[in-house]
Design a protein around this motif. Structure first.
Motif, PDB file in Angstrom:
ATOM      1  N   TYR B  16       0.841  -1.200   0.000  1.00 27.84           N
ATOM      2  CA  TYR B  16       0.000   0.000   0.000  1.00 27.84           C
ATOM      3  C   TYR B  16       0.881   1.256   0.000  1.00 27.84           C
ATOM      4  CZ  TYR B  16      -3.578   3.195   1.714  1.00 27.84           C
ATOM      5  OH  TYR B  16      -4.448   4.236   1.851  1.00 27.84           O
ATOM      6  N   GLU B  17       0.573   2.228  -0.894  1.00 28.17           N
ATOM      7  CA  GLU B  17       1.491   3.356  -1.064  1.00 28.17           C
ATOM      8  C   GLU B  17       0.816   4.720  -0.941  1.00 28.17           C
ATOM      9  OE1 GLU B  17       3.795   2.988  -4.642  1.00 28.17           O
ATOM     10  OE2 GLU B  17       3.853   0.821  -4.405  1.00 28.17           O
ATOM     11  N   PHE B  18       0.160   4.931   0.109  1.00 24.45           N
ATOM     12  CA  PHE B  18      -0.459   6.240   0.340  1.00 24.45           C
ATOM     13  C   PHE B  18      -1.369   6.658  -0.817  1.00 24.45           C
ATOM     14  CE2 PHE B  18       3.437   6.119   2.755  1.00 24.45           C
ATOM     15  CZ  PHE B  18       3.039   6.550   3.991  1.00 24.45           C
ATOM     16  N   ASP B  19      -2.033   5.663  -1.437  1.00 20.44           N
ATOM     17  CA  ASP B  19      -2.884   5.982  -2.579  1.00 20.44           C
ATOM     18  C   ASP B  19      -4.038   6.906  -2.199  1.00 20.44           C
ATOM     19  OD1 ASP B  19      -1.315   4.394  -4.106  1.00 20.44           O
ATOM     20  OD2 ASP B  19      -2.579   2.624  -3.907  1.00 20.44           O
ATOM     21  N   ARG B  20      -4.493   6.775  -0.977  1.00 23.26           N
ATOM     22  CA  ARG B  20      -5.716   7.504  -0.603  1.00 23.26           C
ATOM     23  C   ARG B  20      -5.437   8.757   0.220  1.00 23.26           C
ATOM     24  NH1 ARG B  20      -8.325   1.791   1.167  1.00 23.26           N
ATOM     25  NH2 ARG B  20      -7.889   0.830  -0.832  1.00 23.26           N
ATOM     26  N   PRO B  22      -2.901  12.409   0.839  1.00 26.87           N
ATOM     27  CA  PRO B  22      -1.889  13.239   0.164  1.00 26.87           C
ATOM     28  C   PRO B  22      -0.499  12.693   0.483  1.00 26.87           C
ATOM     29  CG  PRO B  22      -3.486  14.605   1.316  1.00 26.87           C
ATOM     30  CD  PRO B  22      -3.775  13.195   1.719  1.00 26.87           C
ATOM     31  N   VAL B  23       0.379  12.706  -0.503  1.00 25.92           N
ATOM     32  CA  VAL B  23       1.729  12.164  -0.313  1.00 25.92           C
ATOM     33  C   VAL B  23       2.473  13.020   0.710  1.00 25.92           C
ATOM     34  CG1 VAL B  23       3.947  11.789  -1.449  1.00 25.92           C
ATOM     35  CG2 VAL B  23       1.823  11.202  -2.625  1.00 25.92           C
ATOM     36  N   SER B  24       3.096  12.377   1.698  1.00 28.85           N
ATOM     37  CA  SER B  24       3.811  13.130   2.734  1.00 28.85           C
ATOM     38  C   SER B  24       5.194  13.557   2.216  1.00 28.85           C
ATOM     39  CB  SER B  24       3.953  12.273   3.987  1.00 28.85           C
ATOM     40  OG  SER B  24       4.569  11.050   3.646  1.00 28.85           O
ATOM     41  N   GLU B  25       5.754  14.592   2.887  1.00 28.26           N
ATOM     42  CA  GLU B  25       7.041  15.189   2.453  1.00 28.26           C
ATOM     43  C   GLU B  25       8.139  14.135   2.281  1.00 28.26           C
ATOM     44  OE1 GLU B  25       8.448  18.350   1.909  1.00 28.26           O
ATOM     45  OE2 GLU B  25       6.414  19.078   1.597  1.00 28.26           O
ATOM     46  N   LYS B  89       0.294  20.805  -5.959  1.00 26.59           N
ATOM     47  CA  LYS B  89      -0.503  21.604  -5.015  1.00 26.59           C
ATOM     48  C   LYS B  89      -1.371  20.695  -4.130  1.00 26.59           C
ATOM     49  CE  LYS B  89      -2.405  25.730  -3.952  1.00 26.59           C
ATOM     50  NZ  LYS B  89      -1.630  26.791  -3.345  1.00 26.59           N
ATOM     51  N   THR B  90      -1.981  19.676  -4.726  1.00 25.69           N
ATOM     52  CA  THR B  90      -2.932  18.846  -3.968  1.00 25.69           C
ATOM     53  C   THR B  90      -2.292  17.613  -3.353  1.00 25.69           C
ATOM     54  OG1 THR B  90      -3.515  17.543  -5.927  1.00 25.69           O
ATOM     55  CG2 THR B  90      -4.813  19.528  -5.507  1.00 25.69           C
ATOM     56  N   ARG B  91      -1.229  17.091  -4.005  1.00 30.65           N
ATOM     57  CA  ARG B  91      -0.574  15.849  -3.577  1.00 30.65           C
ATOM     58  C   ARG B  91      -1.531  14.666  -3.567  1.00 30.65           C
ATOM     59  NH1 ARG B  91       4.477  16.803  -4.545  1.00 30.65           N
ATOM     60  NH2 ARG B  91       5.310  18.622  -3.511  1.00 30.65           N
ATOM     61  N   LEU B  92      -2.564  14.757  -4.409  1.00 33.94           N
ATOM     62  CA  LEU B  92      -3.557  13.683  -4.482  1.00 33.94           C
ATOM     63  C   LEU B  92      -3.565  13.076  -5.879  1.00 33.94           C
ATOM     64  CD1 LEU B  92      -6.633  15.333  -2.739  1.00 33.94           C
ATOM     65  CD2 LEU B  92      -5.386  13.352  -1.884  1.00 33.94           C
ATOM     66  N   THR B  93      -4.077  11.866  -5.988  1.00 33.89           N
ATOM     67  CA  THR B  93      -4.339  11.320  -7.322  1.00 33.89           C
ATOM     68  C   THR B  93      -5.580  12.024  -7.855  1.00 33.89           C
ATOM     69  OG1 THR B  93      -5.791   9.606  -6.491  1.00 33.89           O
ATOM     70  CG2 THR B  93      -3.470   9.026  -6.704  1.00 33.89           C
ATOM     71  N   LEU B  94      -5.753  11.968  -9.160  1.00 33.73           N
ATOM     72  CA  LEU B  94      -6.946  12.572  -9.762  1.00 33.73           C
ATOM     73  C   LEU B  94      -8.213  11.964  -9.154  1.00 33.73           C
ATOM     74  CD1 LEU B  94      -8.408  14.287 -11.935  1.00 33.73           C
ATOM     75  CD2 LEU B  94      -8.132  12.359 -13.484  1.00 33.73           C
ATOM     76  N   TYR B  95      -8.155  10.672  -8.912  1.00 35.40           N
ATOM     77  CA  TYR B  95      -9.357   9.963  -8.456  1.00 35.40           C
ATOM     78  C   TYR B  95      -9.872  10.505  -7.128  1.00 35.40           C
ATOM     79  CZ  TYR B  95      -6.691   7.236 -11.680  1.00 35.40           C
ATOM     80  OH  TYR B  95      -5.927   6.870 -12.744  1.00 35.40           O
ATOM     81  N   TRP B  96      -8.940  10.764  -6.207  1.00 35.81           N
ATOM     82  CA  TRP B  96      -9.371  11.252  -4.898  1.00 35.81           C
ATOM     83  C   TRP B  96      -9.702  12.739  -4.951  1.00 35.81           C
ATOM     84  CZ3 TRP B  96     -11.000   7.616  -1.953  1.00 35.81           C
ATOM     85  CH2 TRP B  96     -10.457   6.335  -2.101  1.00 35.81           C
ATOM     86  N   TYR B  97      -9.045  13.494  -5.816  1.00 35.97           N
ATOM     87  CA  TYR B  97      -9.364  14.918  -5.955  1.00 35.97           C
ATOM     88  C   TYR B  97     -10.732  15.073  -6.623  1.00 35.97           C
ATOM     89  CZ  TYR B  97      -8.391  19.904  -6.524  1.00 35.97           C
ATOM     90  OH  TYR B  97      -8.424  21.272  -6.442  1.00 35.97           O
ATOM     91  N   PHE B 257       2.841  12.820 -10.495  1.00 37.82           N
ATOM     92  CA  PHE B 257       3.417  14.111 -10.090  1.00 37.82           C
ATOM     93  C   PHE B 257       3.114  14.488  -8.648  1.00 37.82           C
ATOM     94  CE2 PHE B 257       3.949  14.800 -14.680  1.00 37.82           C
ATOM     95  CZ  PHE B 257       5.281  15.192 -14.661  1.00 37.82           C
ATOM     96  N   ARG B 258       2.204  13.790  -7.992  1.00 35.30           N
ATOM     97  CA  ARG B 258       1.983  14.077  -6.569  1.00 35.30           C
ATOM     98  C   ARG B 258       3.244  13.729  -5.774  1.00 35.30           C
ATOM     99  NH1 ARG B 258      -1.079   8.923  -4.141  1.00 35.30           N
ATOM    100  NH2 ARG B 258      -0.240   7.433  -5.616  1.00 35.30           N
ATOM    101  N   TYR B 259       4.131  12.936  -6.349  1.00 38.50           N
ATOM    102  CA  TYR B 259       5.401  12.593  -5.699  1.00 38.50           C
ATOM    103  C   TYR B 259       6.508  13.598  -6.036  1.00 38.50           C
ATOM    104  CZ  TYR B 259       3.639   7.873  -4.628  1.00 38.50           C
ATOM    105  OH  TYR B 259       2.932   6.807  -4.138  1.00 38.50           O
ATOM    106  N   ALA B 260       6.223  14.573  -6.924  1.00 42.23           N
ATOM    107  CA  ALA B 260       7.273  15.496  -7.382  1.00 42.23           C
ATOM    108  C   ALA B 260       7.546  16.582  -6.355  1.00 42.23           C
ATOM    109  CB  ALA B 260       6.858  16.133  -8.705  1.00 42.23           C
TER     110      ALA B 260
END
Lengths: 57, 458
Positions: B16-20, B22-25, B89-97, B257-260
């Motif tokens: 599981y990789e923080f899919d749900r 926002p990606v942490s720093e 800006k969101t650190r989310l996948t499109l699906y969750w946004y 790009f949420r990982y960028a």
């Protein structure tokens, strides 16, 4: 040390993969020799690049 | 046995990789990782088919070069200025946004459509890889007009390859990008070597003095193969732009790009567009000319560089099918939140393997890519409009989340209406998405503004 050797081998393999078709294009290698060289360099690339990626130091 | 199985399942759940969330720093990735991922993903097995189809569609050498230069530039700009900034800006996948914007109901529909389209795309990659393996076993490759499988051997080969790709996709993002990083420089050279080795067979002199003449008269001749439509510069330009429409304008690459660390990593997409798409399409065009325009990626690569070429087609299929299946898994995961990602990727992978057995998925690849981008484009337009335009117009954002709506009806209406409008547009399929994007953005803004007061009063 191991990483450095693997990195050097990977770079040499890539250069050979690029050089072989150029040599064939210029007429320095025949088709069989070019294809054999490309295949061997490809094997070297996969071994060395994988080793490089999995070695920490 | 049961304990062993549950132990294996528990280990897989750890992927599981923080899919749900926002990606942490601490999970952000460096630029090198994105460079490897873009370079690997855009030098793929499908490039063998796309570049070859340009030749079959009778594009001229001049139109091809101009179309690819401008089209790929537009694609890179779309990643840099549209997709990457929202993701960072969101650190989310499109699906969750999208769930915040349009509610779980629309996300459900979107994810089903998206996962299905991803599976077909991955299926095309599996099919292409299968032409290389099939060559070794003497299995006949389907013809340009084939829709259904033409032999048991084709089905067995293709399905087995699909299963192998699925296992890799289950291993996750970090391992995928590592794998792509190792393979991509070599795959790039397979295309390059294939084209260079084919040139003498087409009559190009070693001092290259007749290269342009051969390109015009023997490769991109301007004469389409029988049954294929004639392409011009605009077809090529739009194709290069929309080849990844779902990823940039459609915002699917928010998942990456949420990982960028910064939105400027969007520029790494140029590696994929110019070093990948453009070069690979040119090289595969040369290779197909070397086999008298026979659409068989395995044969093209084998004729050019021997057995390593066949292996190259296989590996190229692998590196692109993997992230595609990974995305399909992500898309489906929001529908089945109780399922671990490995299980849902397995379902997607097996579906892909079945689809790959039908040769139509790669023989009609160009049209499919156009449709794929077109279907998902309105959702990207909705999210972009809500993210940037709504604050400026004073329209409250995230209606579905604020009001606890299951479905944001204006969003669904705009999506369906845009696709209906695109269907009736009197222009080539490749050009319809652009007016469609404006229709989606404007109509969503108008509908949300009009319904805002009613919703507020309620």
């Amino acid at each position: 040390m191991r990483k450095r050797i693997a990195g050097s081998a990977a770079a040499a393999a890539l250069l050979t993969c690029l050089g072989a078709p150029i040599a064939f294009f210029r007429g320095s290698l025949d088709e069989m020799a070019f294809q054999w060289l490309f295949a061997m360099a490809s094997i070297l690339w996969f071994v060395s690049a994988t080793t490089y990626a999995s070695t920490k130091h | 046995m049961a304990a062993k199985t549950s132990g294996l399942a528990a280990r897989m759940d750890k992927l599981y990789e923080f899919d749900r969330e926002p990606v942490s720093e601490d999970k952000l990735q460096g630029g090198g990782r994105f460079a490897g991922l873009f370079a690997g993903e855009h030098v793929a097995a499908t490039e063998f088919v796309i570049g070859a189809f340009f030749v079959l569609h009778g594009v001229t050498a001049r139109d091809l070069i101009l179309g690819l230069l401008f089209g790929n530039l537009l694609a890179v700009l779309s990643w840099v200025f549209v997709c990457a900034p929202i993701a960072v800006k969101t650190r989310l996948t499109l699906y969750w946004y999208l769930q915040k914007i349009a509610g779980p109901g629309l996300t459900l529909i979107y994810n089903i459509a998206n996962a299905f389209l991803y599976c077909i795309l991955a299926g095309a990659m599996v099919s292409v890889a299968s032409t290389a393996v099939g060559l070794g076993f003497g299995i006949e490759t389907p013809q340009l007009t084939d829709v259904y499988p033409n032999s048991v051997g084709w089905v067995l080969t293709t399905f087995s390859i699909g299963v192998a790709f699925t296992i890799m996709a289950i291993l996750g993002f970090e391992k995928l990008s590592k794998f792509a990083s190792v393979c991509s420089p070599w795959i790039f050279l397979v295309f390059l070597a294939g084209a260079i080795a084919t040139l003498p067979k087409l009559g190009v002199h070693s001092n290259l003095d007749n290269l342009w003449e051969i390109a015009q008269t023997k490769i991109w001749t301007g004469v389409p193969t029988e049954g294929q439509e004639k392409f011009g510069v605009l077809h090529i330009m739009f194709f290069a732009w929309f080849a990844n429409l779902a990823m940039h304008i459609g915002l699917s690459d928010m998942a990456l790009f949420r990982y960028a660390k910064t939105w400027k990593y969007g520029w790494y997409s140029a590696l994929g567009m110019y070093g990948g798409h453009m070069l690979a399409w040119l090289c595969s065009g040369v290779m197909v000319a070397g086999v008298s325009r026979e659409m068989n990626p395995g044969l093209m690569a084998f004729t050019a560089i021997g057995i390593a070429g066949c292996f190259g087609v296989m590996v190229a299929g692998w590196t692109t099918a993997n992230p595609t299946l990974y995305r399909a898994g992500l898309a489906l995961q929001s529908i089945t939140p109780d399922w671990p990602r490995w299980k849902i990727t397995l379902v997607a992978g097996l579906s892909t393997s079945v689809l790959a057995c039908f040769p139509v998925v790669f023989m009609k690849l160009l049209d499919y890519i156009a449709l794929y981008g077109l279907v998902l484009m309105p959702v990207g337009a909705i999210v972009l409009t809500e993210h940037y335009l709504f604050p400026k117009l004073g329209i409250p954002r995230y209606r579905a989340e604020r009001l606890g709506q299951v479905l944001n009806w204006p969003a669904l209406l705009v999506w369906a209406g845009t696709l209906a409008a695109c269907y009736y547009m009197p222009m080539h399929l490749y050009f319809r998405w652009l007016p469609g994007w404006f229709i989606a953005s404007i109509s969503y803004t108008v509908l949300m503004k009009l319904t805002d007061r009613e919703v507020s009063n309620a």
